[in-house]
Design a protein around this motif. Sequence first.
Motif, PDB file in Angstrom:
ATOM      1  N   LEU A   1       0.830  -1.207   0.000  1.00 28.38           N
ATOM      2  CA  LEU A   1       0.000   0.000   0.000  1.00 28.38           C
ATOM      3  C   LEU A   1       0.864   1.257   0.000  1.00 28.38           C
ATOM      4  N   GLU A   2       2.057   1.151   0.575  1.00 28.47           N
ATOM      5  CA  GLU A   2       2.930   2.322   0.649  1.00 28.47           C
ATOM      6  C   GLU A   2       3.571   2.639  -0.699  1.00 28.47           C
ATOM      7  N   ARG A   3       3.915   1.600  -1.470  1.00 27.19           N
ATOM      8  CA  ARG A   3       4.651   1.865  -2.708  1.00 27.19           C
ATOM      9  C   ARG A   3       3.822   1.627  -3.966  1.00 27.19           C
TER      10      ARG A   3
ATOM     11  N   ALA B   1      -8.346  -3.464  -9.732  1.00 20.95           N
ATOM     12  CA  ALA B   1      -8.017  -3.674 -11.139  1.00 20.95           C
ATOM     13  C   ALA B   1      -6.591  -3.254 -11.459  1.00 20.95           C
ATOM     14  N   ARG B   2      -6.006  -2.414 -10.621  1.00 26.85           N
ATOM     15  CA  ARG B   2      -4.651  -1.912 -10.859  1.00 26.85           C
ATOM     16  C   ARG B   2      -3.609  -2.690 -10.058  1.00 26.85           C
ATOM     17  N   HIS B   3      -4.043  -3.753  -9.380  1.00 27.60           N
ATOM     18  CA  HIS B   3      -3.142  -4.569  -8.569  1.00 27.60           C
ATOM     19  C   HIS B   3      -3.083  -5.998  -9.098  1.00 27.60           C
ATOM     20  N   VAL B   4      -2.012  -6.686  -8.770  1.00 24.63           N
ATOM     21  CA  VAL B   4      -1.908  -8.114  -9.069  1.00 24.63           C
ATOM     22  C   VAL B   4      -2.742  -8.871  -8.035  1.00 24.63           C
ATOM     23  N   LEU B   5      -3.641  -9.723  -8.527  1.00 26.79           N
ATOM     24  CA  LEU B   5      -4.475 -10.524  -7.625  1.00 26.79           C
ATOM     25  C   LEU B   5      -3.851 -11.904  -7.466  1.00 26.79           C
TER      26      LEU B   5
ATOM     27  N   ASP C   1       4.989 -11.259   0.890  1.00 24.58           N
ATOM     28  CA  ASP C   1       6.184 -10.801   0.193  1.00 24.58           C
ATOM     29  C   ASP C   1       5.902  -9.658  -0.786  1.00 24.58           C
ATOM     30  N   GLN C   2       4.710  -9.061  -0.694  1.00 19.68           N
ATOM     31  CA  GLN C   2       4.339  -7.871  -1.466  1.00 19.68           C
ATOM     32  C   GLN C   2       4.190  -8.132  -2.968  1.00 19.68           C
ATOM     33  N   LEU C   3       3.796  -9.373  -3.332  1.00 23.52           N
ATOM     34  CA  LEU C   3       3.592  -9.654  -4.751  1.00 23.52           C
ATOM     35  C   LEU C   3       2.222  -9.204  -5.235  1.00 23.52           C
ATOM     36  N   GLY C   4       1.276  -9.020  -4.325  1.00 25.84           N
ATOM     37  CA  GLY C   4      -0.053  -8.609  -4.735  1.00 25.84           C
ATOM     38  C   GLY C   4      -1.041  -8.721  -3.600  1.00 25.84           C
ATOM     39  N   VAL C   5      -2.339  -8.770  -3.963  1.00 23.04           N
ATOM     40  CA  VAL C   5      -3.427  -8.822  -2.988  1.00 23.04           C
ATOM     41  C   VAL C   5      -4.047 -10.212  -3.037  1.00 23.04           C
ATOM     42  N   MET C   6      -4.191 -10.827  -1.872  1.00 19.33           N
ATOM     43  CA  MET C   6      -4.730 -12.183  -1.759  1.00 19.33           C
ATOM     44  C   MET C   6      -6.128 -12.136  -1.175  1.00 19.33           C
TER      45      MET C   6
END
Length: 302
Positions: A174-176, A187-191, A233-238
């Motif tokens: 969320l910070e970066r 829609a702008r994030h990796v799910l 590990d900040q790869l996306g949203v689960m």
Amino acid sequence: MTRRLPPLNALRAFEAAARCGNFTRAARELCVTQGAVSRHIATLEGWLDLALFERGRHGIALTPAGQRYFDTARAALDQIDYGTRQLQARPDERRLRIKLPPTFAIRWLVPRLARFHALHPRIDVQITTSHERADFAREEVDVSIHSEPEPPAGSGLRRLFGETLLPVCAPGLLERGPRLRKPADLARHVLLCSMNRPKDWPAWLAAAGAPQIDGNRGLEFENAALAYQAAADQLGVMVALDAFVADDLASGRLVAPFALRVATRGAYYLAWRADAPQPERVKAFEAWVVQEAEAVAGKPER
């Protein structure tokens, strides 16, 4: 009805000789002399009043009648051997064999096992992970834990807790990364999702009013435990089950960007053999795991 049985020592010698194809090897297996095997078979042939072997210069061969009788004798002795081994087998009362899905084991059970061991230090726990339900008739399993999309029927089952979905991610994402203030921002994030749970993202997105987002794009993993690690590990949203991320949310390792939580019809169940009395080790585990489930999700239903 009185059984008409042949001399059993003679029958055993005949089966060994027919299987080994040689009186000498049969005698070695039975720890007797070759002459003793020959006499036993002669006794059996006299009792049956027919020849079981053809004897020649190059050895022995079963007669047609002998072949039929060997097939019967071998099956009967195999069954007696199996029944005897089953009767003599003593279950290890100290070993609790559990079969459950890998994500449940990694995210929920294993972090709590120290508490069970502290209460029952004499019980040894053996864990097998699989997405398949346990077949108690064929597998050496005492209890299993599995998820069901609908409440199942039958005995030997106890509900632990239901499934509630919520998106989670690492605080650093969320910070970066792109902002994440409303569901449409996903829609702008990796799910991140599990191939074993393809309905989770669509269910949450539909309830959140964002059905246009494809919940199964992005990164798919063989099981949900890998997806949870990818989220950390900040790869996306689960899209997570709340029972599996409660500790991570409390510690701040993961955060839930949205308040919406969506309950499914599914739930996790504890199962055991229904055709035999519960061993004490199974009773102890049931009492403990139900108490742990109550602490996480409220009192489970019978």
